[in-house]
Structure formats: structure tokens, C-alpha cells
Design an enzyme around this catalytic site. Structure first.
Site, PDB file in Angstrom:
ATOM      1  N   LYS A 261       0.840  -1.193   0.000  1.00  0.00           N
ATOM      2  CA  LYS A 261       0.000   0.000   0.000  1.00  0.00           C
ATOM      3  C   LYS A 261       0.877   1.246   0.000  1.00  0.00           C
ATOM      4  O   LYS A 261       1.779   1.386   0.840  1.00  0.00           O
ATOM      5  CB  LYS A 261      -0.900   0.009   1.233  1.00  0.00           C
ATOM      6  CG  LYS A 261      -1.895  -1.151   1.306  1.00  0.00           C
ATOM      7  CD  LYS A 261      -2.956  -1.045   0.223  1.00  0.00           C
ATOM      8  CE  LYS A 261      -4.001  -2.135   0.372  1.00  0.00           C
ATOM      9  NZ  LYS A 261      -5.090  -2.011  -0.612  1.00  0.00           N
TER      10      LYS A 261
ATOM     11  N   ASP B  17      -0.347  -0.177  -4.588  1.00  0.00           N
ATOM     12  CA  ASP B  17      -1.761   0.212  -4.533  1.00  0.00           C
ATOM     13  C   ASP B  17      -1.915   1.534  -3.801  1.00  0.00           C
ATOM     14  O   ASP B  17      -1.670   1.623  -2.595  1.00  0.00           O
ATOM     15  CB  ASP B  17      -2.555  -0.886  -3.818  1.00  0.00           C
ATOM     16  CG  ASP B  17      -4.050  -0.629  -3.805  1.00  0.00           C
ATOM     17  OD1 ASP B  17      -4.497   0.395  -4.357  1.00  0.00           O
ATOM     18  OD2 ASP B  17      -4.780  -1.468  -3.240  1.00  0.00           O
TER      19      ASP B  17
ATOM     20  N   GLU C 264      -1.981   0.475  -8.799  1.00  0.00           N
ATOM     21  CA  GLU C 264      -3.413   0.236  -8.616  1.00  0.00           C
ATOM     22  C   GLU C 264      -4.122   1.472  -8.059  1.00  0.00           C
ATOM     23  O   GLU C 264      -3.608   2.137  -7.171  1.00  0.00           O
ATOM     24  CB  GLU C 264      -3.584  -0.957  -7.666  1.00  0.00           C
ATOM     25  CG  GLU C 264      -5.016  -1.364  -7.395  1.00  0.00           C
ATOM     26  CD  GLU C 264      -5.089  -2.637  -6.558  1.00  0.00           C
ATOM     27  OE1 GLU C 264      -6.130  -2.860  -5.926  1.00  0.00           O
ATOM     28  OE2 GLU C 264      -4.093  -3.399  -6.537  1.00  0.00           O
TER      29      GLU C 264
ATOM     30  N   GLU D  30     -11.667  -1.910  -8.222  1.00  0.00           N
ATOM     31  CA  GLU D  30     -12.170  -2.151  -6.867  1.00  0.00           C
ATOM     32  C   GLU D  30     -13.381  -1.281  -6.546  1.00  0.00           C
ATOM     33  O   GLU D  30     -14.318  -1.721  -5.880  1.00  0.00           O
ATOM     34  CB  GLU D  30     -11.048  -1.887  -5.866  1.00  0.00           C
ATOM     35  CG  GLU D  30     -11.454  -1.959  -4.407  1.00  0.00           C
ATOM     36  CD  GLU D  30     -10.293  -1.674  -3.473  1.00  0.00           C
ATOM     37  OE1 GLU D  30     -10.536  -1.512  -2.267  1.00  0.00           O
ATOM     38  OE2 GLU D  30      -9.136  -1.613  -3.952  1.00  0.00           O
TER      39      GLU D  30
ATOM     40  N   ASP E 101     -14.956  -6.795  -8.949  1.00  0.00           N
ATOM     41  CA  ASP E 101     -15.198  -7.502  -7.687  1.00  0.00           C
ATOM     42  C   ASP E 101     -16.686  -7.827  -7.602  1.00  0.00           C
ATOM     43  O   ASP E 101     -17.535  -6.930  -7.637  1.00  0.00           O
ATOM     44  CB  ASP E 101     -14.775  -6.609  -6.512  1.00  0.00           C
ATOM     45  CG  ASP E 101     -14.815  -7.316  -5.168  1.00  0.00           C
ATOM     46  OD1 ASP E 101     -15.620  -8.261  -5.010  1.00  0.00           O
ATOM     47  OD2 ASP E 101     -14.071  -6.914  -4.253  1.00  0.00           O
TER      48      ASP E 101
ATOM     49  N   HIS F 142     -10.349  -7.805  -7.506  1.00  0.00           N
ATOM     50  CA  HIS F 142     -10.232  -7.395  -6.116  1.00  0.00           C
ATOM     51  C   HIS F 142     -11.084  -8.362  -5.306  1.00  0.00           C
ATOM     52  O   HIS F 142     -12.120  -8.835  -5.780  1.00  0.00           O
ATOM     53  CB  HIS F 142     -10.725  -5.960  -5.937  1.00  0.00           C
ATOM     54  CG  HIS F 142     -10.775  -5.511  -4.518  1.00  0.00           C
ATOM     55  ND1 HIS F 142     -11.945  -5.525  -3.779  1.00  0.00           N
ATOM     56  CD2 HIS F 142      -9.808  -5.043  -3.689  1.00  0.00           C
ATOM     57  CE1 HIS F 142     -11.683  -5.070  -2.557  1.00  0.00           C
ATOM     58  NE2 HIS F 142     -10.403  -4.787  -2.486  1.00  0.00           N
TER      59      HIS F 142
END
Length: 408
Positions: free
Chosen positions: A216, A245, A271, A298, A321, A348
Site C-alpha cells: 500500500k 496500490d 493500482e 475495486e 469484484d 479485487h
């Protein structure tokens, strides 16, 4: 098998020690709005999940109560025999459509309802979801889908053509059922983890067979992201696949500048680099940071926005997702659209991989999607009746009937 009663449950789970944290989310609570279809057989119920982060989960539950009413008393085989129109009728309930359309609380509720339908259908036929889907003929599968608003890029006839064409070679891809589907580890690099925790997590993940890991990013000081990314690369090795991400944190300008500075660790993708509704910004970022690829999906709510991203060349990895869009049906529709655009689908997993472990098998075998990997998040495994199993960095193909959505 009739849906005799519909129960809705608000299930919330707190996560310890920074797990689940990212650049825009300090909350560490995962939650499911759960739709349960109960039948005359007390041992068989359809379970559908929609994912939230806790606050507001009750709103999704209330919307499930409203939207699911027309399905009570219906036979699951009759519902699924021509599910496309049923899906559309629930999707476009006039007063609730105004609250979307096709996004937000009402669409999350739809996801839970649709996922419960597929789960009950698989349990009624006594097969895991992946086998249910693979056993359907192309016509039967397409009957479960709704192509409204995407006919300009994918018609029913084109979807049938993709499935029929890939059917000729699907036997060459069925080996994935024995091998398992490769996983990547998201849990090594949560935003609030210390550098020391990241070191320990990466070392453990590599030992457990993971060769793909995610960090992250989106720190107030980009140097922190660069330092931590280099740390993962150093420990995991030059052959490891590392994804970054940003969870929507950056503006367009920041996304381009910071992504370029992160190229030093050769990321597989960046991401959610900016606001998930901004198609044009994603297109600009994708062009500016190439050959590094953009992954997103996502927070993309429906097939129409996915269509726009694909048309614009604004994504490379499609992260649809099924507990965010309108359930398994819309997931398959978007996967077919991505196949036409030759874009990989790497979901995701708001479901923690429980449902998606079935769907990636179907995507690969039935549609010819590339066998890449599936996100793995372990934090809720103890709450599922049939938790997703990982062995040497691979998802073990699930064998229990249904979609693996039953909570304890």
C-alpha cells in the site's frame, strides 16, 4: 427448490494491528451485508455477500430487504433458467433505481441478492460454483446475463461466440483445477504496518511460497513509499512480482510524478492511482507511466463504467469484484467484455477470495483469460465455514457445494 424465507444479516469483523489499512482508510473493520435464501430443506440455504467497511453496512442490509421481496416463493431453477431478465427487473425497480442507478447502497444490495441466487443454485445441484458455471452450455450461461447499456461493445451473440470459440480448447486449460490458482499476498504491506512488520511479513510470505506481493502506497511523504517498496524488492528478490496500490490517494499530477519515482522497483502495476470515477485521468496516467500498467476496478460500480474505462484505454488490469458490482452475473458480463478487449481480469477480493477463487477458474477455463493470480487476504478466514485454502502460494480448488460464502 423454493425460496421460502429471506433473512438479512449485518456481520462486522474488527481487524487488529493495522491490518486492512490503506492511504485513505484507517478503519480496520471489514463487514458483510449478508442475504440468506432459506428453503424447505433446513440444511440448504443460499448465501450472498456484499462487502463494506462497517459503517453503513446496515443501510445495505435494509436495501437487501427491499430489493429481494420479488424473489420470495420462487423456485431457484426457474429463476436461474432465464436470470438475465430477473436481474434486470431487480436492478431497475423504479423507486430504488433513482437511488443509483446501478451504484452505491442499492447496487451493493443487488450484489448480495445475486450472489445468494448463484450460491443456492450450486448447492441445489450439489456442485461447487466453478463446476456449476463450467457445466452450463454457452446459451445457459448467457441467459444469466444482462447486456443492457453495453451492446455497443458486447452483444449477446458476441458473448456466445467467445464462449463457443474457447470451448474448443478449454480441455487444455483444465489442468488448473489440479494445480490450483496462483495467489498473491496483499497482507504483507498494509499502510499502517511498520517497516519491521513489512520485513517479517515478506520473509514469511516468500517462505510460504508466494512470489507476488502488494504494498500500500500513498504516503504524505512519497519517500516513505519508495523506501518501503525498495525494502520489499530487496527481501523478495529480483524475480518477485510486486504491485503497488495507492487506493485513490493521488491527484492526476501526483499519480504521474510519484508513479515515475516508484519505477525504480519495477512494479507490475500501479493500482487505483486516482479517483475511481475519473476515466480520463486514468487514461492520461496510463499513457504517462507506460510501460508500467494501471490496475483498477475495486471501486468501479458497474459494467457501464468498466466499458468506458476499456474503451478509453484507461486500465490494463481489470479488477472487477463480485461483491462490489451487481454480483456474479455482472462479474461474468464484465469478464466477457474484458476478454473482447484482451484485458486480463485480476479481481479485487472484498470476499477475501471465497467466491473469486471459483470465478477465476471459470474465467480461465471457459473464456481463455490468462492464468495470472488472485489476491489473497487471510484476515477473515476463521469466520467462514469453508475458508479458502492456500498451499505453497496457490489456492486449492474448492470442492464443497456452493460459492464458499457460508459464515460460521
Amino acid at each position: 427448490m423454493l425460496i421460502e424465507n429471506i433473512l438479512v444479516k449485518d456481520k462486522r469483523f474488527s481487524l487488529p494491528g493495522g491490518a486492512g489499512s490503506d492511504a485513505v482508510n484507517d478503519a480496520t473493520q471489514y463487514a458483510y451485508a449478508v442475504c440468506e435464501f432459506h428453503t424447505e430443506n433446513p440444511d440448504i440455504k443460499g448465501v450472498g455477500l456484499a462487502f463494506t467497511l462497517g459503517a453503513g453496512n446496515d443501510l445495505v442490509c435494509k436495501a437487501i430487504e427491499y430489493l429481494s421481496v420479488p424473489l420470495k416463493g420462487k423456485d431457484i431453477e426457474e429463476i436461474m433458467a432465464d436470470f438475465g431478465p430477473v436481474y434486470r427487473s431487480v436492478l431497475d425497480s423504479p423507486s430504488y433505481r433513482w437511488l443509483g442507478p446501478h451504484k452505491g447502497v442499492v447496487h451493493l444490495a443487488l450484489a448480495a441478492i445475486v450472489n445468494a441466487c448463484f450460491d443456492l443454485w450450486a448447492k441445489k445441484r450439489e456442485v461447487p460454483l466453478w463446476k456449476l458455471l463450467l457445466d452450463l452450455s454457452p446459451e445457459e450461461l448467457v441467459n444469466t446475463l444482462d447486456f443492457s447499456y453495453i451492446e455497443d461493445v458486447l452483444t449477446r451473440q458476441e458473448a456466445l461466440a467467445i464462449l463457443k470459440e474457447q470451448a474448443e480448447s478449454r480441455h487444455l486449460r483444465e489442468s488448473v483445477l489440479a494445480q490450483g490458482y496462483k495467489a498473491y499476498d496483499t497482507s504483507v504491506g498494509w499502510f499502517n504496518y511498520t517497516d519491521e512488520e513489512i520485513k517479517e511479513n515478506v520473509t514469511r510470505a516468500v517462505k510460504n511460497g508466494f512470489t507476488a506481493l502488494k504494498l500500500k502506497v500513498g504516503s504524505a511523504e512519497p519517500e516513505r513509499d519508495i523506501r518501503r517498496a525498495k525494502l520489499i524488492r530487496e527481501i523478495a528478490g529480483e524475480q518477485a512480482t510486486i504491485m503497488l496500490d495507492a487506493n485513490q490517494k493521488w491527484t492526476l499530477e501526483q499519480a504521474v510524478e510519484i508513479s515515475k519515482s516508484l519505477e525504480v522497483i519495477r512494479p507490475y502495476w500501479i493500482e487505483e492511482p486516482t479517483h475511481p470515477d475519473d476515466v480520463e485521468a486514468h487514461r492520461i496516467i496510463a499513457e504517462a507511466i507506460s510501460p508500467v500498467k494501471v490496475a483498477t476496478g475495486e471501486h468501479i460500480p458497474n459494467k457501464v463504467i468498466f466499458k468506458n474505462f476499456m474503451q478509453a484505454g484507461a486500465m490494463y488490469f481489470c479488477q472487477v469484484d463480485c461483491v462490489r458490482v451487481g454480483g456474479i452475473s455482472e462479474f461474468i458480463t464484465i469478464s466477457l467484455m474484458a476478454r473482447k478487449f484482451n484485458l486480463p481480469v485480476v479481481p479485487h477480493v472484498g470476499d477475501m477470495g471465497q467466491i473469486h477463487q471459483h470465478l477465476v477458474l471459470f474465467n480461465h477455463i471457459a473464456m481463455g483469460h490468462e492464468n495470472l493470480f488472485l489476491e489473497h487476504i487471510p484476515h477473515l478466514s476463521k469466520y467462514f465455514k469453508f475458508p479458502a485454502l492456500i498451499k505453497n502460494g496457490y489456492y486449492v480448488t474448492p470442492q464443497a457445494s456452493g460459492s464458499s460464502s457460508d459464515l460460521l
